[in-house]
Design a protein around this motif. Structure first.
Motif, PDB file in Angstrom:
ATOM      1  N   GLU A 364       0.834  -1.198   0.000  1.00  0.00           N
ATOM      2  CA  GLU A 364       0.000   0.000   0.000  1.00  0.00           C
ATOM      3  C   GLU A 364       0.869   1.248   0.000  1.00  0.00           C
ATOM      4  OE1 GLU A 364      -3.568  -0.141   2.399  1.00  0.00           O
ATOM      5  OE2 GLU A 364      -3.265  -2.295   2.734  1.00  0.00           O
ATOM      6  N   GLU A 365       0.216   2.386  -0.087  1.00  0.00           N
ATOM      7  CA  GLU A 365       0.909   3.659  -0.267  1.00  0.00           C
ATOM      8  C   GLU A 365       2.015   3.857   0.766  1.00  0.00           C
ATOM      9  OE1 GLU A 365      -0.366   8.257  -1.312  1.00  0.00           O
ATOM     10  OE2 GLU A 365      -1.778   6.902  -0.345  1.00  0.00           O
ATOM     11  N   ASN A 366       3.163   4.348   0.287  1.00  0.00           N
ATOM     12  CA  ASN A 366       4.357   4.610   1.119  1.00  0.00           C
ATOM     13  C   ASN A 366       5.027   3.333   1.624  1.00  0.00           C
ATOM     14  OD1 ASN A 366       3.926   7.423   0.893  1.00  0.00           O
ATOM     15  ND2 ASN A 366       2.454   7.335   2.586  1.00  0.00           N
ATOM     16  N   ASP A 367       4.662   2.208   1.047  1.00  0.00           N
ATOM     17  CA  ASP A 367       5.321   0.935   1.382  1.00  0.00           C
ATOM     18  C   ASP A 367       5.292   0.647   2.885  1.00  0.00           C
ATOM     19  OD1 ASP A 367       5.939   0.642  -1.318  1.00  0.00           O
ATOM     20  OD2 ASP A 367       7.893   1.611  -1.103  1.00  0.00           O
ATOM     21  N   THR A 368       4.169   0.890   3.504  1.00  0.00           N
ATOM     22  CA  THR A 368       4.076   0.685   4.957  1.00  0.00           C
ATOM     23  C   THR A 368       3.242  -0.534   5.327  1.00  0.00           C
ATOM     24  OG1 THR A 368       2.202   2.210   5.038  1.00  0.00           O
ATOM     25  CG2 THR A 368       4.394   3.126   5.494  1.00  0.00           C
ATOM     26  N   LYS A 369       2.439  -1.033   4.382  1.00  0.00           N
ATOM     27  CA  LYS A 369       1.602  -2.197   4.639  1.00  0.00           C
ATOM     28  C   LYS A 369       1.668  -3.134   3.446  1.00  0.00           C
ATOM     29  CE  LYS A 369      -2.528  -1.583   6.309  1.00  0.00           C
ATOM     30  NZ  LYS A 369      -3.909  -1.041   6.410  1.00  0.00           N
ATOM     31  N   LYS A 439      10.616  -4.890   3.310  1.00  0.00           N
ATOM     32  CA  LYS A 439      11.549  -3.757   3.306  1.00  0.00           C
ATOM     33  C   LYS A 439      12.913  -4.208   2.803  1.00  0.00           C
ATOM     34  CE  LYS A 439       9.395  -1.049   7.016  1.00  0.00           C
ATOM     35  NZ  LYS A 439       9.502  -0.579   8.424  1.00  0.00           N
ATOM     36  N   ASN A 440      13.343  -5.389   3.253  1.00  0.00           N
ATOM     37  CA  ASN A 440      14.623  -5.933   2.794  1.00  0.00           C
ATOM     38  C   ASN A 440      14.582  -6.257   1.304  1.00  0.00           C
ATOM     39  OD1 ASN A 440      15.775  -5.785   5.356  1.00  0.00           O
ATOM     40  ND2 ASN A 440      15.097  -7.829   5.924  1.00  0.00           N
ATOM     41  N   PHE A 441      13.429  -6.743   0.846  1.00  0.00           N
ATOM     42  CA  PHE A 441      13.274  -7.056  -0.577  1.00  0.00           C
ATOM     43  C   PHE A 441      13.366  -5.779  -1.424  1.00  0.00           C
ATOM     44  CE2 PHE A 441      10.514  -8.069  -4.313  1.00  0.00           C
ATOM     45  CZ  PHE A 441      11.298  -9.077  -4.845  1.00  0.00           C
ATOM     46  N   LEU A 442      12.745  -4.702  -0.960  1.00  0.00           N
ATOM     47  CA  LEU A 442      12.812  -3.427  -1.684  1.00  0.00           C
ATOM     48  C   LEU A 442      14.234  -2.874  -1.690  1.00  0.00           C
ATOM     49  CD1 LEU A 442       9.522  -1.718  -0.421  1.00  0.00           C
ATOM     50  CD2 LEU A 442       9.935  -2.763  -2.660  1.00  0.00           C
ATOM     51  N   LEU A 443      14.946  -3.034  -0.563  1.00  0.00           N
ATOM     52  CA  LEU A 443      16.346  -2.614  -0.516  1.00  0.00           C
ATOM     53  C   LEU A 443      17.183  -3.429  -1.498  1.00  0.00           C
ATOM     54  CD1 LEU A 443      16.877  -2.177   3.337  1.00  0.00           C
ATOM     55  CD2 LEU A 443      16.803  -0.363   1.616  1.00  0.00           C
ATOM     56  N   ASP A 444      16.874  -4.713  -1.585  1.00  0.00           N
ATOM     57  CA  ASP A 444      17.549  -5.590  -2.549  1.00  0.00           C
ATOM     58  C   ASP A 444      17.348  -5.060  -3.965  1.00  0.00           C
ATOM     59  OD1 ASP A 444      18.403  -7.727  -4.169  1.00  0.00           O
ATOM     60  OD2 ASP A 444      17.791  -9.220  -2.704  1.00  0.00           O
ATOM     61  N   LEU A 445      16.111  -4.729  -4.306  1.00  0.00           N
ATOM     62  CA  LEU A 445      15.817  -4.189  -5.634  1.00  0.00           C
ATOM     63  C   LEU A 445      16.517  -2.853  -5.878  1.00  0.00           C
ATOM     64  CD1 LEU A 445      12.000  -4.989  -5.892  1.00  0.00           C
ATOM     65  CD2 LEU A 445      13.775  -5.933  -7.370  1.00  0.00           C
ATOM     66  N   SER A 446      16.736  -2.108  -4.814  1.00  0.00           N
ATOM     67  CA  SER A 446      17.353  -0.781  -4.960  1.00  0.00           C
ATOM     68  C   SER A 446      18.876  -0.843  -5.055  1.00  0.00           C
ATOM     69  CB  SER A 446      16.947   0.125  -3.791  1.00  0.00           C
ATOM     70  OG  SER A 446      17.548  -0.315  -2.586  1.00  0.00           O
ATOM     71  N   GLY A 447      19.438  -2.035  -5.011  1.00  0.00           N
ATOM     72  CA  GLY A 447      20.881  -2.163  -5.217  1.00  0.00           C
ATOM     73  C   GLY A 447      21.660  -2.720  -4.052  1.00  0.00           C
ATOM     74  N   GLU A 448      20.992  -2.950  -2.910  1.00  0.00           N
ATOM     75  CA  GLU A 448      21.693  -3.508  -1.755  1.00  0.00           C
ATOM     76  C   GLU A 448      21.741  -5.034  -1.885  1.00  0.00           C
ATOM     77  OE1 GLU A 448      20.626  -2.103   2.082  1.00  0.00           O
ATOM     78  OE2 GLU A 448      20.388  -0.025   1.427  1.00  0.00           O
ATOM     79  N   PHE A 457      13.029   2.586 -10.201  1.00  0.00           N
ATOM     80  CA  PHE A 457      11.635   2.839 -10.523  1.00  0.00           C
ATOM     81  C   PHE A 457      11.366   4.323 -10.800  1.00  0.00           C
ATOM     82  CE2 PHE A 457      11.539  -1.055  -7.922  1.00  0.00           C
ATOM     83  CZ  PHE A 457      10.827  -1.893  -8.770  1.00  0.00           C
ATOM     84  N   ILE A 458      12.348   5.178 -10.583  1.00  0.00           N
ATOM     85  CA  ILE A 458      12.188   6.615 -10.840  1.00  0.00           C
ATOM     86  C   ILE A 458      12.684   6.954 -12.247  1.00  0.00           C
ATOM     87  CG2 ILE A 458      12.689   8.942 -10.039  1.00  0.00           C
ATOM     88  CD1 ILE A 458      11.037   7.244  -8.087  1.00  0.00           C
TER      89      ILE A 458
END
Length: 488
Positions: A364-369, A439-448, A457-458
């Motif tokens: 959901e919005e802001n990746d909080t849920k 959150k870890n998965f999104l960090l992974d996608l962002s290069g970590e 995505f930007i």
């Protein structure tokens, strides 16, 4: 000095006597003897210093020094602990260049990223800081660079002259409603090693009435023509919803479902037992609902039945496809997930379906849920996965639970993935609704990640290639096909 004189006389076998003692006593006052004695002491100390200098060098040469193995294509850094050898200085290490490493003399550190796997003898050039000539000596130590596990896997192209051949890797990006979508599907290492075909598939399409759909399928590795089953399933279900009248009716039903006073104006012709739409209540037998809740339940049944009808038709079409091609339905075993999405004034409505072990998740919005939109068919000892090609799933009491109706004011990302992504990144089903894991998965996608692979995505002009590259990640024991669709 007296001890020195006594030692010299003893070496010359001059026996003690009164005269000898008197002579030694007088010599103790002799200036020349004193100077000679002093010189002898200094010479002895110099000899002793040379001895210690050399013994320290020999101790370093013979010492067991454990240098950890390096790994090809991974950054390496090892610093020598010289605290036990304070007088020894390493000036250089030869042969490191053979594996792409270097030595920093100031930091006593081997560093770099090894380019190849190899076993070499490194030559440590060293000297003693107490040596006025700084004479170099050499200590040899075996050094191992382990192979990159990825390099042990072959990458044979699949044959293009076989039935139902497909590209080994493919990707796609486009607009999706008022958002965007990127999808990549990559043949697993197990397929690449054998030169066999990718079994995963996907399809994305804009539909009438401002609907859009994305479908993802994972063909069973044990099925002879799984590659055909996954392709047929995704194309068939997507094309089934290219029906303007069906989608118009769906839109009306959804608006009615989310209204404060829903109205039932259609008869119930569901093939699904609508009493199973919810565990909380049963549908009443009368045609006129008595409460808002009962009305919503009936409308929900109508919506689900619209989806069910297309899914059931897909199964029938798969049976026909198998017969026409003279193989069994089991030869086409494949999972299937899809989401049918439209933006209404009151939010994004996501209709979903899933059979198999491929998850659908919305952030959901802001990746909080996070919310999992389908249940997964998984088994403790394998064999728990179900396939759209299995007739028995349509007679199971949980069939209705495979369909989902969800509405979100907005969402940041929607994910559909096969188990080639799910297994290494989430491991167990419970983590699919764990926000910390996401959150870890999104960090992974962002290069970590180990490969420093970024999915941006930007600035997303290269997002197809970026996602495909990210999906090359290494995970021990996880070498299945990988497909990931992201609406963002």
């Amino acid at each position: 000095m007296e001890n020195l004189l006594t030692q010299i006389l003893k070496e010359k076998e001059i026996e003690n006597s009164k005269i000898v003692d008197t002579t030694i006593s007088k010599l103790m006052e002799n200036e020349k003897v004193y100077e000679l004695s002093k010189s002898i002491k200094e010479i002895k100390q110099q000899i002793l210093d040379i001895f210690y200098m050399n013994i320290h060098k020999e101790e370093f040469r013979e010492a067991h020094i454990y240098i950890p193995n390096a790994n090809a294509k991974k950054e390496y850094n090892y610093t020598f602990d010289m605290s036990s050898f304070p007088s020894i200085k390493i000036s250089d290490i030869k042969n490191l260049e053979l594996v792409g490493l270097q030595f920093d003399e100031e930091k006593n550190t081997i560093f770099g990223t090894p380019t190849i796997a190899n076993t070499i003898e490194i030559q440590i050039e060293f000297y003693s800081t107490q040596d006025e000539n700084l004479t170099l000596d050499i200590k040899q130590i075996p050094f191992i660079v382990n192979a990159d596990p990825k390099d042990l896997w072959l990458n044979k192209p699949s044959a293009k002259d076989i039935r139902f051949s497909k590209d080994d890797d493919t990707s796609f990006s486009s607009l999706f409603l008022d958002k965007k979508i990127v999808v990549a599907s990559k043949r697993g290492r197990s397929h690449a090693h054998e030169g066999t075909t990718r079994d995963d598939d996907f399809m994305v399409k804009e539909l009438p009435e401002n609907w859009s759909i994305v479908a993802v399928a994972d063909g069973a590795g044990s099925a002879k023509f799984a590659r055909a089953g996954s392709k047929f399933a995704t194309e068939n279900i997507v094309n089934a919803f290219e029906n303007e009248e069906l989608l118009k009716t769906l839109s009306e039903q959804i608006i009615n479902y989310y209204s404060e006073q829903p109205i039932i104006n259609q008869s119930n012709n569901s093939e699904i037992d609508l009493n199973q739409v919810t565990d909380e209540s049963s549908i009443i037998e009368t045609s006129t609902p008595e409460t808002v809740e009962e009305s919503k339940l009936k409308i929900k049944g109508l919506i689900i039945n619209s989806l069910y009808t297309q899914v059931k038709k897909l199964h029938t079409d798969l049976e026909t496809f198998a017969i026409d091609n003279e193989f069994t339905l089991k030869d086409l075993h494949t999972t299937l997930i899809f989401t049918l999405i439209k933006k209404f004034d009151f939010g994004y409505v996501i209709l979903s379906f899933g059979v198999g072990d491929c998850p659908i998740n919305v952030l959901e919005e802001n990746d909080t849920k996070v919310k999992l939109l389908n249940f997964l068919d998984v088994g403790e000892f394998g064999g728990g996965t179900r396939f759209i090609t299995m007739p028995e799933i349509f007679s199971r009491p949980d069939m209705v639970n495979r369909f989902g109706i969800n509405c979100f004011q907005d969402f940041s990302k929607l994910f559909l993935m096969t188990d080639g992504i799910y297994d290494p990144k989430f491991v167990v089903e419970s983590k699919l609704e764990n926000m910390e894991t996401w959150k870890n998965f999104l960090l992974d996608l962002s290069g970590e990640n180990e490969d420093k692979a970024i999915v941006d995505f930007i600035n997303d002009s290269e997002i197809e290639n970026q996602l495909s590259r990210w999906m090359d990640f290494w995970s021990k024991g996880n070498h299945d096909d990988r497909t990931l669709a992201i609406i963002y």
